[in-house]
Scaffold this motif. Structure first.
Motif, PDB file in Angstrom:
ATOM      1  N   ILE A  13       0.945  -1.177  -0.238  1.00 49.57           N
ATOM      2  CA  ILE A  13      -0.229   0.020   0.022  1.00 49.57           C
ATOM      3  C   ILE A  13       0.863   1.204  -0.185  1.00 49.57           C
ATOM      4  CG2 ILE A  13      -1.669   1.396   1.368  1.00 49.57           C
ATOM      5  CD1 ILE A  13      -2.632  -1.370   2.220  1.00 49.57           C
ATOM      6  N   GLY A  14       1.932   1.052   1.049  1.00 50.93           N
ATOM      7  CA  GLY A  14       2.975   2.379   0.657  1.00 50.93           C
ATOM      8  C   GLY A  14       3.354   2.726  -0.597  1.00 50.93           C
ATOM      9  N   LEU A  15       3.864   1.505  -1.353  1.00 54.98           N
ATOM     10  CA  LEU A  15       4.416   1.725  -2.485  1.00 54.98           C
ATOM     11  C   LEU A  15       3.505   2.226  -3.709  1.00 54.98           C
ATOM     12  CD1 LEU A  15       6.480  -1.453  -3.106  1.00 54.98           C
ATOM     13  CD2 LEU A  15       7.357   0.530  -2.980  1.00 54.98           C
ATOM     14  N   ALA A  16       1.970   1.861  -3.507  1.00 50.94           N
ATOM     15  CA  ALA A  16       1.142   2.098  -4.545  1.00 50.94           C
ATOM     16  C   ALA A  16       0.722   3.563  -4.182  1.00 50.94           C
ATOM     17  CB  ALA A  16       0.046   1.355  -4.329  1.00 50.94           C
ATOM     18  N   ALA A  17       0.819   4.128  -2.906  1.00 51.30           N
ATOM     19  CA  ALA A  17       0.276   5.232  -2.510  1.00 51.30           C
ATOM     20  C   ALA A  17       1.236   6.332  -2.766  1.00 51.30           C
ATOM     21  CB  ALA A  17      -0.068   5.508  -1.097  1.00 51.30           C
ATOM     22  N   GLY A  18       2.426   5.950  -2.890  1.00 48.49           N
ATOM     23  CA  GLY A  18       3.473   7.023  -2.954  1.00 48.49           C
ATOM     24  C   GLY A  18       3.359   8.044  -4.338  1.00 48.49           C
ATOM     25  N   PRO A  19       3.129   7.256  -5.543  1.00 50.96           N
ATOM     26  CA  PRO A  19       3.141   8.317  -6.576  1.00 50.96           C
ATOM     27  C   PRO A  19       1.986   9.348  -6.353  1.00 50.96           C
ATOM     28  CG  PRO A  19       3.422   6.258  -7.342  1.00 50.96           C
ATOM     29  CD  PRO A  19       3.068   6.117  -5.835  1.00 50.96           C
TER      30      PRO A  19
END
Length: 464
Positions: free
Chosen positions: A136-142
């Motif tokens: 979720i952190g990876l996906a939310a970053g951009p």
């Protein structure tokens, strides 16, 4: 406790992708060039790569709760420093401190979960939540990076870590339980120092070579110093009683091939994604917010596909899944090399998704292959080395592919043409690695079981 440990890893993974979306805003407001952006990314990744293994040893020896909370405190304070940085130099210094904090809290968070859930089923569920929040952190970053940079400017992407860090410090002191490993390995301080200096010097020469000149004394001296430092690191590791990177592990072909491939994954994935937002902003004229949203297919594809990669590898074998994933990612990168300013987004998003799916199919199986190649008691070390090699590849990817862009521009090519070359180089390297894993990524041959001894047929004997 479970949420506190997982939220720290979420914060680290969010920082990995949120910065990429803000790079165009950093370049404009800080009045820096490509070299400055490379240092903003690589300063963080370098420290995480080189201190990750030592962070795990620190947590085991001195207390996982203590190291975890110390890492959170350093990461949070460094985020504040980054947000108020008046120049690229100060921002890079803050990113270095962020890397130190991340290298402490990330392995400690997983160690806390493992120690708190001794039952296998409960441990699997806890690790699943840990990995899920990481995704979720990876996906939310951009998206978060685009929104915050567009609305408040790039400092906001670092300030978002502050409330998370404060909550973790307050809650962690109350709910986390201290644990240690009395049989933890000794610290390899010389190896850690030499690895940081060696890879850091190499990254310096690669990043600065484009602007200072590849034949300048400083750059040539940097390459020479890097070679000497890395050679000293290898020598020290061979003689140290508890090396951070045991050379003996690399005598196993499966271990060597899987980690070499993981280095290429970090190189191509991080090196190419460094330019995703820049392509949409500078080549296609998107806003920072829109660019963050446009890069999302690659990250989302990785989050969705990654949980299935291990199952596919268990069913079809490491070699088939990894080779197929690398081939898919390589082809996706090559197709990105044909995207231009007038290419519609409908003809771009699937290329990004292809890259994300391909790399998602490689990382978990490569880690599994590295673990399979060693003794069971060395599984944790093998997993840590796999993460370290991926991060080293990321450092080199940002440095080398950035040098490709500068070399093309110095020959009179446009930034767009430079990006085409970046994606083509990354794709070619990835496809070449797919060929190598197809040939060499195979587990050790099973030892044939001894043939059962035939008992004499007593019934065939004649009685006297």
């Amino acid at each position: 406790m479970l949420v506190v440990a997982c939220l720290g890893q979420f914060m680290v993974l969010l920082d990995n992708t949120i910065v990429g979306a803000a790079l165009p805003d950093m370049q404009r407001r800080l009045d820096t060039g490509l070299t400055g952006l490379q240092w903003i990314v690589d300063a963080y990744v370098l420290l995480v790569a080189m201190l990750l293994l030592s962070g795990g040893v620190f947590a085991d020896r001195f207390g996982r709760k203590r190291v975890y909370l110390s890492g959170v405190a350093v990461f949070t304070a460094a985020s504040v420093l980054c947000s108020v940085a008046p120049s690229v130099g100060w921002l890079v210094a803050g990113r270095v401190l962020q890397g130190v904090g991340a290298a402490a809290l990330s392995p400690a968070s997983l160690a806390l979960l493992v120690a708190a859930h001794p039952a296998p089923q409960a441990r699997v569920r806890a690790i699943g939540l840990w990995a899920g929040l990481s995704g979720i952190g990876l996906a939310a970053g951009p998206v978060a990076g685009g929104v915050l940079s567009q609305a408040f400017g790039w400092p906001a992407i670092f300030l978002v870590n502050v409330p998370i860090g404060v909550v973790l410090l307050v809650a962690g002191r109350r709910v986390l339980t201290e644990s240690r490993n009395p049989d933890a390995r000794a610290l390899d301080i010389p190896g850690t120092i030499l690895s940081v200096l060696g890879v850091g010097t190499l990254a310096y020469a690669l990043i600065e070579g484009g602007s200072r000149g590849w034949t300048s004394p400083v750059i040539l001296g940097g390459f020479a110093a890097a070679a000497v430092l890395l050679a000293a690191f290898v020598t020290i590791e061979r003689r140290h009683p508890a090396p951070m990177l045991p050379p003996g592990l690399f005598r196993q072909r499966l271990f060597t091939v899987s980690n070499s491939a993981m280095t290429v994954v970090g190189f191509a994935l991080m090196g190419s994604s460094f330019f995703f937002s820049q392509f949409f902003v500078y080549v296609q004229g998107s806003s920072i917010l829109r660019a963050g949203l446009q890069t999302l297919p690659a990250t989302l594809a990785m989050v969705v596909v990654s949980p299935f990669a291990g199952r596919l590898a268990a069913r079809y074998g490491y070699r088939s899944v990894v080779t197929g994933g690398l081939a898919l990612a390589g082809l996706g990168l090559l197709t990105l090399g044909g995207v231009h300013a007038d290419t519609g987004y409908a003809n771009v998003w699937w290329r990004l998704a292809t890259v994300g799916v391909g790399f998602a199919l490689t990382m978990s199986p490569l880690t599994g292959a590295a673990i399979q190649a060693v003794d069971p008691q060395e599984g944790g070390l093998a997993s840590g080395i796999s993460s370290t090699t991926r991060q080293i590849g990321a450092v080199l990817g940002v440095a080398v592919l950035g040098a490709v862009v500068r070399a093309r521009q110095s020959d009179g090519a446009s930034f767009e043409a430079g990006l085409d070359s970046v994606f083509l180089v990354a794709g070619a390297v990835t496809l070449a690695t797919a060929v190598c894993t197809g040939l060499w990524l195979a587990g050790p041959r099973p030892t044939p079981a001894p043939a059962p001894q035939q008992r004499p047929d007593l019934s065939a004997r004649r009685t006297p």
